[in-house]
Design a protein around this motif. Sequence first.
Motif, PDB file in Angstrom:
ATOM      1  N   VAL A  38       2.275  62.800  66.037  1.00  0.00           N
ATOM      2  CA  VAL A  38       2.767  61.948  64.955  1.00  0.00           C
ATOM      3  C   VAL A  38       2.263  60.536  65.217  1.00  0.00           C
ATOM      4  CG1 VAL A  38       4.828  63.327  64.533  1.00  0.00           C
ATOM      5  CG2 VAL A  38       4.907  61.499  66.190  1.00  0.00           C
ATOM      6  N   PRO A  39       2.154  59.713  64.180  1.00  0.00           N
ATOM      7  CA  PRO A  39       1.756  58.318  64.410  1.00  0.00           C
ATOM      8  C   PRO A  39       2.797  57.598  65.262  1.00  0.00           C
ATOM      9  CG  PRO A  39       1.686  58.853  62.083  1.00  0.00           C
ATOM     10  CD  PRO A  39       2.306  60.010  62.770  1.00  0.00           C
ATOM     11  N   LYS A  40       2.314  56.760  66.154  1.00  0.00           N
ATOM     12  CA  LYS A  40       3.232  56.019  67.017  1.00  0.00           C
ATOM     13  C   LYS A  40       4.110  55.083  66.191  1.00  0.00           C
ATOM     14  CE  LYS A  40       3.312  53.759  71.456  1.00  0.00           C
ATOM     15  NZ  LYS A  40       2.522  53.347  72.598  1.00  0.00           N
ATOM     16  N   ILE A  41       3.524  54.507  65.150  1.00  0.00           N
ATOM     17  CA  ILE A  41       4.284  53.654  64.243  1.00  0.00           C
ATOM     18  C   ILE A  41       4.048  54.179  62.840  1.00  0.00           C
ATOM     19  CG2 ILE A  41       4.564  51.336  63.326  1.00  0.00           C
ATOM     20  CD1 ILE A  41       3.467  50.314  65.973  1.00  0.00           C
ATOM     21  N   GLY A  42       5.090  54.552  62.148  1.00  0.00           N
ATOM     22  CA  GLY A  42       4.955  55.110  60.814  1.00  0.00           C
ATOM     23  C   GLY A  42       5.717  54.305  59.797  1.00  0.00           C
ATOM     24  N   PRO A  43       5.826  54.824  58.589  1.00  0.00           N
ATOM     25  CA  PRO A  43       6.564  54.099  57.550  1.00  0.00           C
ATOM     26  C   PRO A  43       8.029  53.946  57.926  1.00  0.00           C
ATOM     27  CG  PRO A  43       5.815  56.242  56.751  1.00  0.00           C
ATOM     28  CD  PRO A  43       5.285  56.081  58.130  1.00  0.00           C
ATOM     29  N   ARG A  44       8.568  52.824  57.579  1.00  0.00           N
ATOM     30  CA  ARG A  44       9.976  52.551  57.874  1.00  0.00           C
ATOM     31  C   ARG A  44      10.775  52.551  56.587  1.00  0.00           C
ATOM     32  NH1 ARG A  44       7.351  48.576  61.287  1.00  0.00           N
ATOM     33  NH2 ARG A  44       7.526  49.291  63.427  1.00  0.00           N
ATOM     34  N   PRO A  45      12.048  52.839  56.682  1.00  0.00           N
ATOM     35  CA  PRO A  45      12.877  52.783  55.473  1.00  0.00           C
ATOM     36  C   PRO A  45      13.006  51.345  54.984  1.00  0.00           C
ATOM     37  CG  PRO A  45      14.234  53.123  57.412  1.00  0.00           C
ATOM     38  CD  PRO A  45      12.809  53.224  57.864  1.00  0.00           C
ATOM     39  N   PRO A  46      13.281  51.163  53.705  1.00  0.00           N
ATOM     40  CA  PRO A  46      13.410  49.795  53.200  1.00  0.00           C
ATOM     41  C   PRO A  46      14.633  49.101  53.792  1.00  0.00           C
ATOM     42  CG  PRO A  46      14.109  51.362  51.559  1.00  0.00           C
ATOM     43  CD  PRO A  46      13.536  52.157  52.695  1.00  0.00           C
ATOM     44  N   TYR A  47      14.584  47.824  53.811  1.00  0.00           N
ATOM     45  CA  TYR A  47      15.728  47.056  54.285  1.00  0.00           C
ATOM     46  C   TYR A  47      16.088  46.030  53.216  1.00  0.00           C
ATOM     47  CZ  TYR A  47      12.422  43.314  55.272  1.00  0.00           C
ATOM     48  OH  TYR A  47      11.485  42.347  55.150  1.00  0.00           O
ATOM     49  N   TYR A  48      17.265  45.529  53.330  1.00  0.00           N
ATOM     50  CA  TYR A  48      17.749  44.564  52.359  1.00  0.00           C
ATOM     51  C   TYR A  48      17.863  43.205  53.033  1.00  0.00           C
ATOM     52  CZ  TYR A  48      18.753  48.712  49.725  1.00  0.00           C
ATOM     53  OH  TYR A  48      18.618  49.885  49.060  1.00  0.00           O
ATOM     54  N   TYR A  49      17.277  42.210  52.397  1.00  0.00           N
ATOM     55  CA  TYR A  49      17.264  40.867  52.971  1.00  0.00           C
ATOM     56  C   TYR A  49      18.661  40.265  52.984  1.00  0.00           C
ATOM     57  CZ  TYR A  49      15.914  36.051  53.718  1.00  0.00           C
ATOM     58  OH  TYR A  49      15.795  34.788  54.219  1.00  0.00           O
ATOM     59  N   ASN A  50      19.351  40.358  51.874  1.00  0.00           N
ATOM     60  CA  ASN A  50      20.720  39.849  51.782  1.00  0.00           C
ATOM     61  C   ASN A  50      21.611  40.937  51.184  1.00  0.00           C
ATOM     62  OD1 ASN A  50      20.395  37.219  52.782  1.00  0.00           O
ATOM     63  ND2 ASN A  50      19.508  36.561  50.848  1.00  0.00           N
ATOM     64  N   PRO A  51      22.106  41.838  52.004  1.00  0.00           N
ATOM     65  CA  PRO A  51      22.959  42.888  51.443  1.00  0.00           C
ATOM     66  C   PRO A  51      24.273  42.303  50.931  1.00  0.00           C
ATOM     67  CG  PRO A  51      22.995  42.983  53.815  1.00  0.00           C
ATOM     68  CD  PRO A  51      21.971  41.946  53.445  1.00  0.00           C
ATOM     69  N   ARG A  52      24.820  42.936  49.928  1.00  0.00           N
ATOM     70  CA  ARG A  52      26.085  42.484  49.358  1.00  0.00           C
ATOM     71  C   ARG A  52      27.173  43.463  49.780  1.00  0.00           C
ATOM     72  NH1 ARG A  52      26.501  42.123  43.048  1.00  0.00           N
ATOM     73  NH2 ARG A  52      24.322  42.392  43.523  1.00  0.00           N
ATOM     74  N   TYR A  53      28.148  42.976  50.480  1.00  0.00           N
ATOM     75  CA  TYR A  53      29.257  43.804  50.924  1.00  0.00           C
ATOM     76  C   TYR A  53      30.432  43.562  49.994  1.00  0.00           C
ATOM     77  CZ  TYR A  53      26.483  44.242  55.135  1.00  0.00           C
ATOM     78  OH  TYR A  53      25.463  44.484  56.019  1.00  0.00           O
ATOM     79  N   GLU A  54      30.896  44.620  49.362  1.00  0.00           N
ATOM     80  CA  GLU A  54      32.030  44.487  48.465  1.00  0.00           C
ATOM     81  C   GLU A  54      33.183  45.332  48.994  1.00  0.00           C
ATOM     82  OE1 GLU A  54      30.775  45.578  44.579  1.00  0.00           O
ATOM     83  OE2 GLU A  54      29.281  43.985  44.484  1.00  0.00           O
ATOM     84  N   PRO A  55      34.381  44.767  49.001  1.00  0.00           N
ATOM     85  CA  PRO A  55      35.523  45.537  49.505  1.00  0.00           C
ATOM     86  C   PRO A  55      35.865  46.673  48.538  1.00  0.00           C
ATOM     87  CG  PRO A  55      36.265  43.471  48.584  1.00  0.00           C
ATOM     88  CD  PRO A  55      34.763  43.428  48.568  1.00  0.00           C
ATOM     89  N   TYR A  56      36.294  47.765  49.081  1.00  0.00           N
ATOM     90  CA  TYR A  56      36.744  48.864  48.247  1.00  0.00           C
ATOM     91  C   TYR A  56      37.965  49.485  48.936  1.00  0.00           C
ATOM     92  CZ  TYR A  56      34.606  52.007  51.625  1.00  0.00           C
ATOM     93  OH  TYR A  56      34.284  52.674  52.774  1.00  0.00           O
ATOM     94  N   TYR A  57      38.773  50.079  48.132  1.00  0.00           N
ATOM     95  CA  TYR A  57      39.982  50.681  48.644  1.00  0.00           C
ATOM     96  C   TYR A  57      39.926  52.184  48.400  1.00  0.00           C
ATOM     97  CZ  TYR A  57      41.407  45.845  48.636  1.00  0.00           C
ATOM     98  OH  TYR A  57      41.459  44.507  48.864  1.00  0.00           O
ATOM     99  N   PRO A  58      40.199  52.986  49.419  1.00  0.00           N
ATOM    100  CA  PRO A  58      40.138  54.439  49.226  1.00  0.00           C
ATOM    101  C   PRO A  58      41.265  54.937  48.332  1.00  0.00           C
ATOM    102  CG  PRO A  58      40.993  53.901  51.392  1.00  0.00           C
ATOM    103  CD  PRO A  58      40.566  52.611  50.769  1.00  0.00           C
ATOM    104  N   VAL A  59      40.973  55.997  47.627  1.00  0.00           N
ATOM    105  CA  VAL A  59      41.992  56.611  46.773  1.00  0.00           C
ATOM    106  C   VAL A  59      42.860  57.488  47.654  1.00  0.00           C
ATOM    107  CG1 VAL A  59      42.390  58.122  44.815  1.00  0.00           C
ATOM    108  CG2 VAL A  59      40.442  56.569  44.805  1.00  0.00           C
TER     109      VAL A  59
END
Length: 57
Positions: free
Chosen positions: A35-56
């Motif tokens: 396999v390639p030593k360095i391959g494609p990487r998953p995308p990343y988010y520069y400024n992720p937005r975290y929103e609170p959520y409440y479980p049902v």
Amino acid sequence: MVQYYYNPEVRLLLLSDSDEKEKLLYDENPSKFEVPKIGPRPPYYYNPRYEPYYPVI
């Protein structure tokens, strides 16, 4: 005084791909495959937005 740590392997994080190959043994497969030593990487988010959520309940 701030202490710095230098690791030459960190430079691999800056590369997008590589022609170098590495042998990989996956699962219980008896044969290795290259396999390639360095391959494609998953995308990343520069400024992720975290929103609170409440479980049902």
